[in-house]
Every structure is written in C-alpha cells, then in structure tokens.
Design an enzyme around this catalytic site. Structure first.
Site, PDB file in Angstrom:
ATOM      1  N   TYR A 180       0.877  -1.179   0.000  1.00 21.96           N
ATOM      2  CA  TYR A 180       0.000   0.000   0.000  1.00 21.96           C
ATOM      3  C   TYR A 180       0.913   1.228   0.000  1.00 21.96           C
ATOM      4  O   TYR A 180       2.078   1.141  -0.352  1.00 21.96           O
ATOM      5  CB  TYR A 180      -0.930  -0.103   1.227  1.00 21.96           C
ATOM      6  N   LYS A 214      -6.347  -1.593  -3.120  1.00 22.22           N
ATOM      7  CA  LYS A 214      -7.457  -1.383  -2.173  1.00 22.22           C
ATOM      8  C   LYS A 214      -8.200  -2.704  -1.948  1.00 22.22           C
ATOM      9  O   LYS A 214      -8.703  -2.974  -0.853  1.00 22.22           O
ATOM     10  CB  LYS A 214      -8.408  -0.300  -2.697  1.00 22.22           C
TER      11      LYS A 214
END
Ligand SMILES: NC(=O)C1=CN([C@@H]2O[C@H](COP(=O)(O)OP(=O)(O)OC[C@H]3O[C@@H](n4cnc5c(N)ncnc54)[C@H](O)[C@@H]3O)[C@@H](O)[C@H]2O)C=CC1
Ligand SMILES: CC(=O)C(=O)O
Ligand SMILES: [Mg+2]
Length: 609
Positions: free
Chosen positions: A122, A194
């Site tokens: 991320y 995500k």
C-alpha cells in the site's frame, strides 16, 4: 434495487449455526482444472502443498517435486525470499508475482507479517509501483475498460462471472492517484491494492472482487512520451463521452453483478464528488477519498479532542488543500458538529476554513465547486490574511489538516503560530505518499515541545524527544490516519448486509466504531487511531455498526442478520475469508458451470478467478 441475496456462494458447502451465510468460505472447493492449468491458476494452486490424493486426482504427480509441504513451510520459504529483496519496490514486485501464482500463500504471508508488509503493498511503495506500471508490467490483472470501446464495456465485464460472483468492485479513472496525480491506466494498481486491503483487513473473499480501471487517456506528459506506456496514448477525454463511459460502466456492473458494492477511488477533483453525488442516491457506492478519509480523520480528531479535553463543538479547523479529500473531511466534521451542537450544517461550516491555491476560500473566489462554496467565507479578506499563515493567525485553529500534496507546507513559523493560540494543537498532515506530507512528525513535535497531537497519511516511525516529566526522553507513536483504517470495515458491513445504499448514518457509525477503539482514549500519550496490528478487529466493529445502521435505516436486504452485538460479531467473523487451503474436489467442467467459467477465464488468459 438488488433482490435479497439467496445463494451468492455456490462453491460453499459450509454449515453454520447461523444457517446459510452469504459469504461462506470453508468446505471443499469444486475444481474442474487439472495439470499445468491448475498449477497456473492462482486461486486453486497450492504448489508443493497439494496432497497425495490431490496430486493423483488432478494429474499433478509428475509436475511437482515429491515432498509435500505445509502452508506454514511455504510461507517461511516465501518470507526468506521476500527478505532477500533489498528495496521496497523489489519486495512489492515479488509480492505481486506471488499473488499471480498462489493467492492463499500470498495472503497468508501478508497476514503473518502485516505490520512489516502493509506499506509495501500500500502507500507509499504502491505509489512507486503505480508510477512504474508500464515499465515493470508482466501480467495484466483486473479489468481494463476504455473510452473508445464503450460499446464493449458490458460484454467485457460479463466475462468476470455470474450475477452471484462479485461482492466488491474498486474502480478508478487513474486521474488523481494517491498524491502522485495522473497515472493513466497504471491506476489499475490502486484498485488492486485497495482490494488486497479489503481481504487482509476485512476478510472479503479475494476471488469475489473486481479491480477496474477506466482508461480515458492521460494528461501526464511523462506517460504520453513513454514508448512503453500501456494505456491510451492521448489526452484525457472529458465531458459527455467521459460521463457516458462511467454511466455505462456503473449500469453494466449493477446489471451483471447486482449485489456488488462499488468503491470509487482516486478520481480527479472535477469528477470525484460529482460522480458520488450522482450515484449515491441510487446504488450502494462509496468514494474512499471523500467518505473514507472523512470518516478516519473525524475519528482521529475526536480522539485528539478527548486528549485535549475539548468537545467537537469547540473545533476551529483549517484545511489546507480543498480538493476531494479536504472537502470530504470538512463535510464529515461539519455534519458531526451540527449534530453535537444541534445547529444547521450552514452554521457548523462556520467553524471550518478551507484554503486552496487562491488562498482562503471566500465568496469572492471564482470557480468554486458547490461542495467548496458551502465553506466560502463571506468576509472580504485582504490578500495577506488569506494565506495559510495569515489564516492561522486570524483564526487560531485547534485543528490543522493537510490534503494539498504540498510538501513542507506546514512551516515552523505556521506551527509555532498555531501553538501560540492553543495548548494541544491537533495537526494532521495527510498528503500521500510520505514525501508529500505537509510536515513530518519529528518537526511538528519539536516545534511544539511535544504538545502537538499528530497523525499522518502514510506510516512514520515513532519519534523520541525530551517531552516527558522533568525533560525525560519519551517515545511518541504516531497514528496513521489513512482511509485504510475504515473503508474495509465499511465495505465489509455493506457487503454482508447487502445494503441498497451507503447512508450518512452508516458512515457516522463507522466513525464511532473506529473512535471507540482509539488507544488514546485510555492513554493520552498513545496513538490517536488503532494501528495495523488490530485492523481486523477494527473492521469487525465497524462492520457491525454499519450493518446495524443499515438495518435501522431499512437499506439492508440480507435476511437473518443477528440482532445481538455478540452474535452479529460472530456472524461477521464467520464469513471472513481466511488464507487456508481448502480440500479440492474434482468436478467435470460441463457439470460445474461455475468452474467451467473459471476454466474459460484461464483459457482466455484472464488472470484472476
Ligand atoms: N490519508 C488519507 O487517507 C488520504 C490522503 N489523501 C491525500 O491527500 C492529497 C490530496 O488528495 P485529493 O484530495 O484526492 O487530491 P485533489 O487534487 O482533489 O486535492 C488537492 C487539493 O490541493 C490543492 N492544492 C495544490 N497546491 C496547493 C497549494 N500550493 N496551496 C493550497 N492548495 C493547494 C489543489 O488545488 C486541490 O484542490 C493526496 O496527497 C492524497 O494522497 C487523499 C485521500 C486519503
Ligand atoms: C489513501 C488514499 O486513498 C489516497 O491517498 O488517495
Ligand atoms: Mg485514494
């Protein structure tokens, strides 16, 4: 409106004390693939962990070395290989290829080393991977829809499954990725990232999600001039045709996958809010940069105000960078003030000052969006007063939020000015990735003698300084204030209750769920938000509160949702996907239509599922 869900997971044989569950994830898995096709399918592949019986039944014996290993042994080997990579981008690439080979092992590895690997899959490392997408590309993953093939959108989406197959879609148009701007078709990687978080943080089944990029061209000169760029090599198409693509996508997705929750991510400032406002009254959808960021930031502010012994009603907040995230935060905070003080939203907005490139947003600034106009101050300020320092001097804010992508914008002078008005300044530099933060925690704490209550958009190491009693050195852990704390739980709740809409109340409850778990509530020196170590528990709590709100508001369509808190938590936990190998049961392709489609996807080179 989708019909109530009856049997969305035909590959499940699990029994539960709750009866049939919408997202059952245990029991044998039917599989119509054999041999190398099976080994090349990331969802079914177990590599060296295929059992002796499976090796015989699926014609794998001669394709694997003889030793049969456990998932734990595989994870240890994979971790050693991961550690051998010296830089974070190489680690990120290693994990991507592992995901393409064996999903169970990939998610097991991530969950075993969540705190270590979170920033690699991320922000900030994923931002670097996105910038390098066309250079490091090996295999496609996800759905690529483009502005010149609008008439193919429905067909191309239909290849990804039956109406029961998809629970969660993340879609981007790649225009405003993290803080690194227009990344064109490389934006597919933010949709994928995500969704990885949806699985690791919330337990959403990784084979029941869809990452999508809408390629409308790019205005990024570097990409336009890069001969290896993989997307449409032309300037962004805007206006009617753009809207037609988005509308065709949303309508097709809803028609084909009527249970799917649609998560919009990293759209440009001209479109993000506009699209959200258009679709939110009709379908279960969510914009992470608006809602997710608004919710997590409000939770951080609430917990900081608990430490500073103030109420939300006392808030005076300056937001620097009045784009998608900045206005999303302002809205969430404004609505909470209005409820707490029993005043109108207009009145509550007076406690918030937005600053963008022209300075303080006033009624005299031209070209403001409707969402920004809500906060435009009526006073006619002189030029001098409308820059950040001038506004901080004039307003004396107790909360300062940065969503501007302007690194080091919170200067020592500004922060010292803020600290001269309030005892515990609450400072949230939220711009990602790390290098774009408006200030770093070490400076903020140094300039305020350790008084600042800080949370940041990307992770930072703890800061040490002489701020304990009698000048003793203390270590201050800084919370990560990223929408990743909250969107997985909101999405999990929305999916499990098969919500028709994502209402304001569901979001308010999500904020409450996060805020209640803030370590700072018990220890005023602890981080303002719960950390990655407890993210799965945060998601259960958020999901529970979201589901309860959805039921109360009459938008939940799933039957049999337990009423009792404890039972509801157990119901949520039982439906989370876990990275464990399920026994494989061979079925003929023509007998199991679902698996036949799986095979078709492999034959057609579609990488997922
Ligand atoms: N921590 C988190 O959870 C989140 C962080 N973000 C970060 O927030 C930042 C902004 O993201 P978005 O709102 O999506 O982008 P955006 O482009 O919609 O907003 C950025 C705003 O900052 C303004 N701005 C740029 N330069 C400025 C300057 N010199 N002075 C004042 N304003 C200026 C722009 O005009 C724009 O309105 C990004 O770095 C993003 O990564 C966004 C969403 C979530
Ligand atoms: C965190 C996030 O969504 C962003 O930076 O855009
Ligand atoms: Mg985002």
């Amino acid at each position: 409106m989708p019909p109530p869900n009856n049997n969305p997971n035909p590959d499940s044989n699990s029994e539960s004390k709750f009866g049939h569950l919408p997202l059952s994830t245990s029991g044998p898995l039917e599989c119509a693939l054999k041999g190398t096709v099976l080994l090349n399918h990331p969802y079914f592949n177990k590599g060296s962990a295929f059992t002796a019986d499976e090796r015989r039944a699926f014609e794998l014996s001669g394709l694997l070395p003889p030793s049969i290993q456990t998932l734990e042994q595989q994870a240890q080997r994979a971790y050693d290989q991961y550690c051998a990579r010296t830089d974070d981008l190489a680690k990120n690439t290693f994990l991507t290829s592992m995901k393409e080979q064996n999903e169970v092992l990939y998610f097991k590895l991530l969950l075993d080393h969540l705190e270590e690997m979170f920033s690699v899959v991320y922000t900030p490392t994923e931002g670097e991977a996105i910038q390098n997408y066309s250079r490091t590309f090996r295999r496609p993953e996800g759905v690529f829809l483009n502005i010149h093939d609008i008439d193919r959108v429905h067909h191309d989406l239909s290849l990804w499954g039956t109406p029961e197959d998809i629970d969660y879609i993340v879609v981007t148009d790649g225009e405003e990725i993290l803080g690194i701007g227009d990344q064109g078709c490389g934006g597919i990687l933010i949709s994928i990232a995500k969704l990885v978080l949806m699985t690791i943080c919330a337990g959403i089944h990784p084979n029941r999600v869809l990452p999508v990029v809408l390629d409308c061209g790019t205005d990024n000169e570097t990409l336009l001039n890069d001969p290896l760029y993989l997307g449409l090599r032309e300037r962004r198409v805007r206006g009617e045709k753009y809207d037609e693509l988005v509308t065709t996508f949303v309508k097709s997705a809803r028609e084909l996958f009527p249970h799917a929750y649609i998560h919009f991510e990293d759209f440009g400032v001209q479109n993000a809010r506009r699209l959200l406002d258009k679709w939110r009254p009709e379908i279960p959808c969510f914009n992470d940069d608006v809602h997710g960021t608004g919710c997590v930031t409000l939770a951080a502010i609430a917990s900081a105000m608990h430490v500073s012994k103030q109420k939300l009603g006392d808030l005076r907040m300056v937001v620097f960078g009045a784009g998608t995230a900045g206005v999303g935060i302002a809205d969430q905070v404004r609505d909470a003030i209005a409820v707490e003080r029993g005043i109108s939203k207009e009145e509550a907005a007076k406690q918030i000052w937005l600053i963008d490139k022209p300075g303080l947003l006033t009624a005299h600034v031209e070209g403001l969006s409707d969402a920004q106009k809500f906060y435009a101050r009526s006073e006619n300020c002189s030029d001098k007063k409308t820059d950040l320092l001038g506004v901080v001097k004039g307003v004396g804010p107790n909360v300062l939020v940065g969503t501007s992508t302007v690194p080091k914008a919170f200067t020592e002078e500004i922060i010292r000015e803020m600290a001269s008005h309030v005892d515990r300044p609450i400072i949230l530099p939220l711009s990602n990735p790390t290098k774009l933060h408006e200030a770093v925690p070490a400076d903020l704490l140094a300039w305020t003698d350790g008084k600042a209550l800080v949370a940041t958009g990307s992770p930072f190491k703890p800061v040490k300084g002489p701020w304990g009693p009698g000048g003793r050195e203390v270590e201050i852990k800084v919370a990560e204030c990223n929408n990743s704390v909250v969107f997985p739980g909101i999405g999990l709740g929305g999916v499990l209750c098969r919500t028709r809409l994502v209402t304001d109340k569901m979001l308010v409850e999500a904020v409450d769920g996060v805020a209640q778990l803030s370590p700072a509530l018990k220890d005023s020196t602890a981080p303002l938000l719960p950390g990655i170590d407890v993210v799965r528990e945060v998601s259960v709590k958020v999901a529970r509160k979201v589901i309860q709100a959805a039921v109360e508001e009459g938008v939940a369509t799933q039957e049999g949702i337990p009423k009792d808190d404890g039972e509801l938590d157990a119901w949520i936990r039982e439906q989370r996907w876990e990275p464990v190998y399920r026994p494989l049961k061979y079925v003929e392709a023509h007998v199991a239509s679902r698996q036949a489609r799986g095979e078709l996807r492999v034959v057609g080179s579609l990488p997922r599922r």
